[in-house]
Structures are given as C-alpha cells and as structure tokens.
Design an enzyme around this catalytic site. Structure first.
Site, PDB file in Angstrom:
ATOM      1  N   CYS A  21       0.815  -1.220   0.000  1.00 23.44           N
ATOM      2  CA  CYS A  21       0.000   0.000   0.000  1.00 23.44           C
ATOM      3  C   CYS A  21       0.848   1.270   0.000  1.00 23.44           C
ATOM      4  CB  CYS A  21      -0.943  -0.005   1.192  1.00 23.44           C
ATOM      5  SG  CYS A  21      -1.968  -1.469   1.218  1.00 23.44           S
TER       6      CYS A  21
ATOM      7  N   HIS B  43      -2.943   6.902   2.552  1.00 25.34           N
ATOM      8  CA  HIS B  43      -3.426   5.592   2.123  1.00 25.34           C
ATOM      9  C   HIS B  43      -4.821   5.360   2.689  1.00 25.34           C
ATOM     10  CE1 HIS B  43      -3.932   1.466   1.292  1.00 25.34           C
ATOM     11  NE2 HIS B  43      -3.632   1.029   2.498  1.00 25.34           N
TER      12      HIS B  43
ATOM     13  N   ASN C 158     -10.149  -0.567   0.533  1.00 25.57           N
ATOM     14  CA  ASN C 158      -8.680  -0.505   0.479  1.00 25.57           C
ATOM     15  C   ASN C 158      -8.204  -1.126  -0.837  1.00 25.57           C
ATOM     16  OD1 ASN C 158      -5.928  -0.874   0.711  1.00 25.57           O
ATOM     17  ND2 ASN C 158      -5.993  -1.620   2.821  1.00 25.57           N
TER      18      ASN C 158
HETATM   19  N1  ACO Z   1     -17.987  -7.799  11.133  1.00 23.95           N
HETATM   20  C1  ACO Z   1     -18.371  -7.940  12.408  1.00 23.95           C
HETATM   21  N2  ACO Z   1     -17.493  -8.218  13.411  1.00 23.95           N
HETATM   22  C2  ACO Z   1     -16.201  -8.347  13.074  1.00 23.95           C
HETATM   23  C3  ACO Z   1     -15.754  -8.225  11.748  1.00 23.95           C
HETATM   24  C4  ACO Z   1     -16.718  -7.937  10.764  1.00 23.95           C
HETATM   25  N3  ACO Z   1     -16.379  -7.787   9.459  1.00 23.95           N
HETATM   26  N4  ACO Z   1     -14.413  -8.405  11.727  1.00 23.95           N
HETATM   27  C5  ACO Z   1     -14.031  -8.647  12.999  1.00 23.95           C
HETATM   28  N5  ACO Z   1     -15.128  -8.617  13.802  1.00 23.95           N
HETATM   29  C6  ACO Z   1     -15.185  -8.812  15.260  1.00 23.95           C
HETATM   30  C7  ACO Z   1     -13.996  -9.570  15.812  1.00 23.95           C
HETATM   31  O1  ACO Z   1     -14.188 -10.966  15.708  1.00 23.95           O
HETATM   32  C8  ACO Z   1     -13.967  -9.096  17.244  1.00 23.95           C
HETATM   33  O2  ACO Z   1     -14.926  -9.819  17.972  1.00 23.95           O
HETATM   34  P1  ACO Z   1     -14.653 -10.241  19.507  1.00 23.95           P
HETATM   35  O3  ACO Z   1     -14.505  -8.945  20.245  1.00 23.95           O
HETATM   36  O4  ACO Z   1     -15.874 -11.014  19.858  1.00 23.95           O
HETATM   37  O5  ACO Z   1     -13.384 -11.038  19.485  1.00 23.95           O
HETATM   38  C9  ACO Z   1     -14.445  -7.656  17.150  1.00 23.95           C
HETATM   39  O6  ACO Z   1     -15.121  -7.533  15.874  1.00 23.95           O
HETATM   40  C10 ACO Z   1     -13.323  -6.649  17.203  1.00 23.95           C
HETATM   41  O7  ACO Z   1     -12.267  -7.093  16.331  1.00 23.95           O
HETATM   42  P2  ACO Z   1     -10.979  -6.229  16.091  1.00 23.95           P
HETATM   43  O8  ACO Z   1     -10.086  -6.988  15.176  1.00 23.95           O
HETATM   44  O9  ACO Z   1     -10.425  -5.767  17.396  1.00 23.95           O
HETATM   45  O10 ACO Z   1     -11.630  -4.974  15.330  1.00 23.95           O
HETATM   46  P3  ACO Z   1     -10.946  -3.629  14.968  1.00 23.95           P
HETATM   47  O11 ACO Z   1     -11.690  -2.513  15.558  1.00 23.95           O
HETATM   48  O12 ACO Z   1      -9.468  -3.671  15.161  1.00 23.95           O
HETATM   49  O13 ACO Z   1     -11.234  -3.553  13.405  1.00 23.95           O
HETATM   50  C11 ACO Z   1     -10.016  -3.926  11.378  1.00 23.95           C
HETATM   51  C12 ACO Z   1     -10.711  -4.572  12.573  1.00 23.95           C
HETATM   52  C13 ACO Z   1     -11.070  -3.150  10.609  1.00 23.95           C
HETATM   53  C14 ACO Z   1      -9.428  -5.021  10.534  1.00 23.95           C
HETATM   54  C15 ACO Z   1      -8.934  -2.954  11.898  1.00 23.95           C
HETATM   55  O14 ACO Z   1      -8.131  -3.597  12.860  1.00 23.95           O
HETATM   56  C16 ACO Z   1      -8.054  -2.446  10.781  1.00 23.95           C
HETATM   57  O15 ACO Z   1      -8.492  -1.748   9.883  1.00 23.95           O
HETATM   58  N6  ACO Z   1      -6.748  -2.760  10.843  1.00 23.95           N
HETATM   59  C17 ACO Z   1      -5.809  -2.335   9.815  1.00 23.95           C
HETATM   60  C18 ACO Z   1      -5.888  -3.313   8.684  1.00 23.95           C
HETATM   61  C19 ACO Z   1      -5.224  -2.783   7.460  1.00 23.95           C
HETATM   62  O16 ACO Z   1      -5.148  -1.592   7.254  1.00 23.95           O
HETATM   63  N7  ACO Z   1      -4.755  -3.710   6.633  1.00 23.95           N
HETATM   64  C20 ACO Z   1      -4.212  -3.362   5.380  1.00 23.95           C
HETATM   65  C21 ACO Z   1      -2.824  -2.863   5.478  1.00 23.95           C
HETATM   66  S1  ACO Z   1      -2.407  -2.111   4.000  1.00 23.95           S
HETATM   67  C22 ACO Z   1      -1.801  -3.297   2.848  1.00 23.95           C
HETATM   68  O17 ACO Z   1      -0.635  -3.474   2.734  1.00 23.95           O
HETATM   69  C23 ACO Z   1      -2.775  -4.038   1.998  1.00 23.95           C
END
Ligand code: ACO
Length: 315
Positions: free
Chosen positions: A110, A240, A270
C-alpha cells in the site's frame, strides 16, 4: 534534488461491479453498521485485472495530457497483485498503450504508489522527460470472501499520473515537483500481513492498525521536516485509504483537519497501491487542488513498509 516537474495528466479506473456492505451482510456474519463504524467503508468496486484497470487509468491520463504514448520515457506500475508472476504486468500495459521507453513493476504494497512516484522523480533526474506512474491492484483476487476480517476491507482499482520535466525554479525554491520524501520498512513485521502463492490474505488487523498510525505520523513528519514545510502549509493530505479511523487518528496527531484530507475509501475500500492516486484523482475531480499547492502523500502497508512525499502541485 530532483528537477522541476509538472503533472500533465491523471486518470482513474474502477471495475463496474459494486459490492455494498449490504451485499456482504447477505453472505457473512457482519453488518453495515459494524463495517461503517470500524472502517468507514460503505461500498467497493470488484473485478477486472490489474492490466485492464492500469491500462484504462493510464490511457485516461495520457488523453488528458494530450501526450502521444510513444513520447513516454518510462512506465512505473505499483502493484502488489501482478496478474502473473512472470511477466511483470507493466509489460502488458506498455504494449497495449504503445508506450515508448521502459516499464517496470514496483511492489511496495500500500506504500507502493509513493515508492513509484519517488522512483519516477529519480528517473527525471537521470534524463527521462515523461514518466507514467500507475497504482493498480486487484485485491479481491487474493481475498477469502468467507473471511469477514478481510473481505469487508479489500477491493480493486487503478489510478495514474503523468509527470513531465519542466524548466524554471527547482522544487525547493518555489518550483513544482518533489520537495522531499521518506521511505522506510520494518521487515521484522513482514508476517503481520501476507499471502502465499495461490493463497489468500491473512492479517493481524489490530497490530497493523497500531503500527499504521505510528508509521504514517512519523514518516509524514520526517518528510515535512526534510521539505522545511510546516503542516499548516499543506493544502491537501492524501493518505493511504485503509481505514477511516487510521486516517482520523493520524490527522489528529499531525494536526491536519478533515477539510484538508482526501478520503475516498467510503466508496473504494482498500485498493492498496491504487488508493493514494485514486484519492488524488478524486480531489482533482472536485477541484480541491490548485497550482502551487503543497501536497503531503503518505502510505503504509505490508512489509511493513511506509512512504511519504511532499510535492508542489502544478499541472
Ligand atoms: N464484522 C463484524 N465483526 C467483526 C468483523 C466484521 N467484518 N471483523 C471482525 N469482527 C469482530 C472480531 O471478531 C472481534 O470480535 P470479539 O470482540 O468477539 O473477538 C471484534 O469484531 C473486534 O475485532 P478487532 O479486530 O479488534 O476490530 P478492529 O476494531 O481492530 O477492526 C479492522 C478490525 C477493521 C481489521 C482494523 O483492525 C483495521 O483496519 N486494521 C488495519 C488493517 C489494514 O489496514 N490492513 C491493510 C494494510 S495495508 C496493505 O498493505 C494491503
């Protein structure tokens, strides 16, 4: 110091198929409310190939510039999802457009578009006159559509800019072009986001989130300091497009208000290497950028890699 350069054309390409959060609700244990609240994404475009999308975006940029394809000296295609392992996807795009000069792919995930842009200014410094820089990715191809932790985030798209050397003052003395950059990587974190050959993306979302904010803030601050530019002088921040909360947290720490930040992820998801140029093209389409404006571009991604650049815009 890289030579003064202007952006003579830009263009984007998104697949026609739109997948909304409501569509994802039908097949995954997720909800529109969760996706919007946790990511800011409402819909994304899915489909096509990197070569198709990159060709369309680059053709739009060339047409806008009124530049003949054979007058391009270099194509740099940032992608983390090349259509095939061999050959590099830029060779297909180069052929389809009938470009002059050479072509290469850059895989910086990214952060790839900013890596490619810096390489493009470097090409101008060693004698190229016109460089086409494209960011294109089809992440839907390596996403497990049954995995709610990744399926709601990743998508497809492409965008391109054509930069051209010009005369006059250099960028540090008021001329257009690249004032500064900051490129970095922490390869010890390469296993936070990965996809084996033939497999699908796996990631540690929480840890990436934490690192993303830190990397964006530190890298953007470094680029600003090297450019001797105060954050208040930045007309538009183009980050990004991974997660609205990452953008908001980074902006809060940098002191950049929302009205000076480009956001398209609500409509694109993304799109990795395509995300920064898509946000840039969107801002240009809504006339949020004028000649002389200072832009701050900043990306982070798998690797974990990061890249920032301060550019004085002129078209
Ligand atoms: N829908 C509903 N619930 C979900 C979903 C979903 N799609 N995904 C996860 N959950 C649940 C989890 O299971 C968890 O449940 P639990 O509390 O019962 O265990 C809860 O939601 C919270 O999960 P987290 O992982 O803590 O959620 P978070 O607020 O961190 O959001 C996310 C997750 C959106 C993935 C976030 O962490 C994020 O955006 N991280 C960065 C990811 C990123 O940018 N990746 C790309 C990098 S760039 C590249 O090189 C491609």
């Amino acid at each position: 110091m890289t030579p003064p350069a202007v952006f003579t054309g830009w263009g984007s390409a998104l697949p026609s198929t739109i997948v909304t959060n409501r569509d994802l609700e039908q097949r995954l244990d997720t909800s529109d409310a969760w996706i919007v609240e946790r990511t800011g994404i409402r819909e994304r475009h899915v489909g096509g190939t990197v070569a198709d999308l990159a060709t369309e975006a680059a053709r739009n940029a060339l047409e806008q510039a009124g530049t003949r394809p054979e007058d391009v000296d270099m194509l740099i295609l940032a992608t983390t999802t090349p259509d095939e392992t061999v050959p590099h996807t830029s060779s297909i795009v180069h052929h389809r457009l009938g470009l002059g000069g050479g072509a290469m792919d850059v895989n910086g995930a990214c952060a790839g578009f900013v890596y490619a842009l810096v390489a493009a200014y470097g090409s101008l410094a060693v004698g190229a006159r016109r460089v086409l820089v494209v960011g294109a990715d089809c992440l839907s191809r390596i996403t497990d559509w049954d995995d709610r932790s990744t399926a709601v985030i990743f998508a497809d798209g492409a965008a391109a800019v054509l930069i051209e050397a010009t005369g006059g003052a250099d960028p540090l003395h008021g001329g257009p072009g690249l004032l500064s950059h900051d490129l970095g990587i922490d390869g010890s974190a390469h296993d936070l986001l990965y996809c084996p050959h033939g497999g699908t993306l796996a990631m540690d979302g929480r840890e990436i989130f934490r690192r993303a904010v830190r990397a964006t803030v530190e890298s953007a601050t470094m680029a600003l300091s090297r450019a001797k530019v105060a954050v208040e002088e930045i007309a538009l921040f183009v980050p990004h497009q991974a997660n609205l909360r990452i953008i908001e947290a980074s902006c809060a720490r940098l002191g950049i208000p929302p009205q000076r930040t480009a956001v398209v992820l609500d409509r694109t998801g993304n799109t990795s290497a395509a995300s920064i140029p898509l946000a840039l093209c969107d801002a240009l389409g809504t006339e949020r950028i004028a000649d002389g404006d200072l832009l701050l571009l900043s990306g982070f991604g798998a690797g974990m890699s990061w890249a920032s650049a301060v550019v004085r815009w002129a078209s």
